[in-house]
Design an enzyme around this catalytic site. Structure first.
Site, mmCIF file in Angstrom:
data_model
loop_
_atom_site.group_PDB
_atom_site.id
_atom_site.type_symbol
_atom_site.label_atom_id
_atom_site.label_comp_id
_atom_site.label_asym_id
_atom_site.label_seq_id
_atom_site.Cartn_x
_atom_site.Cartn_y
_atom_site.Cartn_z
ATOM 1 N N CYS A 197 0.813 -1.128 0.329
ATOM 2 C CA CYS A 197 -0.106 0.062 -0.074
ATOM 3 C C CYS A 197 0.851 1.396 0.040
ATOM 4 C CB CYS A 197 -0.952 0.132 0.956
ATOM 5 S SG CYS A 197 -2.348 1.058 1.005
ATOM 6 N N HIS A 222 -3.839 -5.558 1.004
ATOM 7 C CA HIS A 222 -3.733 -5.897 2.684
ATOM 8 C C HIS A 222 -4.085 -7.311 2.650
ATOM 9 C CE1 HIS A 222 -2.581 -1.993 3.962
ATOM 10 N NE2 HIS A 222 -3.822 -1.417 3.196
#
Length: 514
Positions: A330, A450
């Site tokens: 991310c 994630h």
């Protein structure tokens, strides 16, 4: 009629989240329909539900303990700090903007109808709601407009148990002080106290427990031992960051960014035998690991500057130059790019040079990407080439979009042939839309997903690749199952709380209510 129970604490990290999770599992084991609830959570660990909404991971853990799917109604307000004085405000799973603390303090009363709507909706589907408070109910500067501690208890008429952390010391003073700072109208809601995280023989505490009960006229309903259950932590106060273990045969270092988010992404890596997972906040702590992971961040630009200023970036670049693997997740993926642009002032505005390890650029946008995804690794090269074709599940939460830098060559072949963009994987979102994700170059890999390490195939391929680099063979534990392991941890937590707490008394106060 639905009953409720609220767990508050004398401070942050008193163990409220874990107590709520354990009680949820106990009530489920006893045949009740139960759901967790926290009206307002402040955390950088978040999760995307099946319908694309964002909520705090603590309530996800509690939902799992209650054998329920995570539901945004369990956490209607999530605050994600962007600085020391402000947060992104997420209401019912969607961001409504960034607010300074003073601005939010004035605004939050407007959120009460939504909080009550979420609570009442959950109540119609469950027998017991276990509510978690936040911080301490005795913050006298915040009590006036409280919506998460005694204010919440009063709105739903919930009996309250207050937990104190004895491991930090001063537990009797903190419990006494907390109760004494409550108004009389609030104090009547407190039906018991809990001594949490105790190491030793509880009988040693008996004189102190008796004196505390005499002083505050509220019973101590249990002494909970310091538990070693392996359950995801709520926030950056996690004990994992304090782990100073020596590097294992496989040494994995996660950069401990000042605004690190979703660090629970890496908990599953701890299940690799012979591996150590360390969190490094300085060059000295970083050492010379086998794998460096740059995690997500709530302020990517500020955390990149932090790494640049303290020498961490230089160490990562040196690590990559030695052809040792780096993975960015991310915000960490965004940092690996050539540039990061913030044309709309999502974080700080302007443009900053990235680390240049991936020939890509990131541009922040107004709209946050929030989606559950399944994915398949593409034709991966480098040390982790064995990931090719393996599948995984996870979720995306990010403000930016990343694409190949204009003019970058990709993985093209002879002149005139089309360049092949080195995407890491292809994702299928909740709505069925397929798109590419992530990039790689050499032994540097980036992804927005994630939870990508929660796939056992992915986990063990990474372990095998790192061991091969050492000329060793990784022997997979064929009996290990991550989901079964998590279920055992919830059951162990419930067993420990049954032994430590007066469950007959807890059931009685739930039945009696206020």
């Amino acid at each position: 009629m639905t009953k409720s129970l609220m767990i508050q604490g004398t401070m942050s990290n008193a163990g409220k989240s874990l107590l709520v999770a354990g009680l949820c599992r106990i009530f489920v084991q006893d045949g009740y329909r139960v759901a967790p609830f926290k009206s307002q959570n402040m955390a950088l660990n978040s999760f995307i539900t099946a319908d694309g909404y964002e909520m705090g991971r603590a309530q996800v853990v509690q939902a799992e303990a209650a054998k329920k799917a995570p539901d945004i109604r369990m956490n209607p307000i999530l605050l994600k700090p962007t600085s020391d004085k402000g947060s992104q405000v997420i209401v019912n799973g969607s961001p409504i903007g960034n607010m300074a603390a003073a601005e939010y303090f004035k605004y939050k009363q407007q959120l009460i109808p939504g909080i009550m709507e979420a609570y009442e909706s959950l109540s119609r589907e469950n027998d017991i709601i276990v509510i978690e408070g936040a911080g301490s109910p005795a913050e006298i500067n915040l009590k006036q407009a409280d919506i998460v501690n005694m204010g919440m208890a009063q709105m739903v008429k919930a009996p309250v148990l207050i937990a104190g952390d004895i491991d930090r010391g001063g537990v009797f003073a903190s419990l006494f002080g907390t109760v004494m700072l409550l108004d009389e109208s609030e104090r009547k809601y407190v039906k018991g106290t809990i001594i949490n995280k105790f190491r030793g023989d509880p009988e040693i505490l008996r004189p102190g427990l008796d004196m505390l009960e005499e002083l505050i006229h509220i019973p101590v309903i249990g002494v909970v031992p310091y538990l070693s259950v392996d359950i995801d932590d709520e926030d950056s106060l996690t004990e994992r960051f304090k782990n100073r273990q020596s590097p294992g045969l496989i040494d994995i270092a996660v950069i401990r960014l000042p605004r690190i988010s979703n660090f629970t992404d890496f908990n599953s890596l701890e299940h690799i035998e012979c591996a150590s997972v360390r969190y490094a906040a300085s060059v000295g702590e970083l050492g010379s690991p086998d794998l460096i992971i740059i995690p997500g961040s709530k302020n990517t630009i500020a955390d990149l500057k932090w790494m640049r200023e303290n020498g961490m970036e230089s160490s990562i670049l040196k690590h990559a130059a030695q052809n040792k693997p780096v993975i960015g997740i991310c915000g960490g993926y965004q940092m690996l790019c050539d540039t990061i642009s913030d044309p709309y002032g999502v974080e700080q505005g302007g443009e900053i040079r990235g680390m240049g390890l991936l020939k890509a650029k990131t541009v922040f946008e107004h709209q946050k990407t929030r989606s559950r995804v399944t994915g398949t690794f593409a034709d991966v090269k480098g040390i982790f080439k064995g990931l090719t074709g393996k599948t995984f599940q996870g979720y995306e939460i990010h403000m930016g979009q990343t694409c190949l830098t204009e003019g970058a060559g990709g993985r093209g072949g002879k002149s005139g042939e089309p360049h092949i963009i080195p995407y890491l994987s292809r994702l299928v979102e909740t709505d069925g839309v397929m798109k590419p994700d992530g990039m790689y170059g050499g032994n540097v890999y980036g992804t927005y997903v994630h939870g990508i390490f929660d796939s056992e195939d992915v986990l063990f391929e990474i372990a095998d690749a790192l061991m091969r680099e050492k000329g060793l063979k990784y022997v997979k534990n064929k009996t290990f199952n991550l989901n079964e392991y998590k279920e055992r941890q919830y059951d162990l937590l419930a067993d420990a709380l049954r032994q430590a707490l007066d469950m007959k008394y807890i059931y009685r106060i739930i039945e009696e209510g206020i």
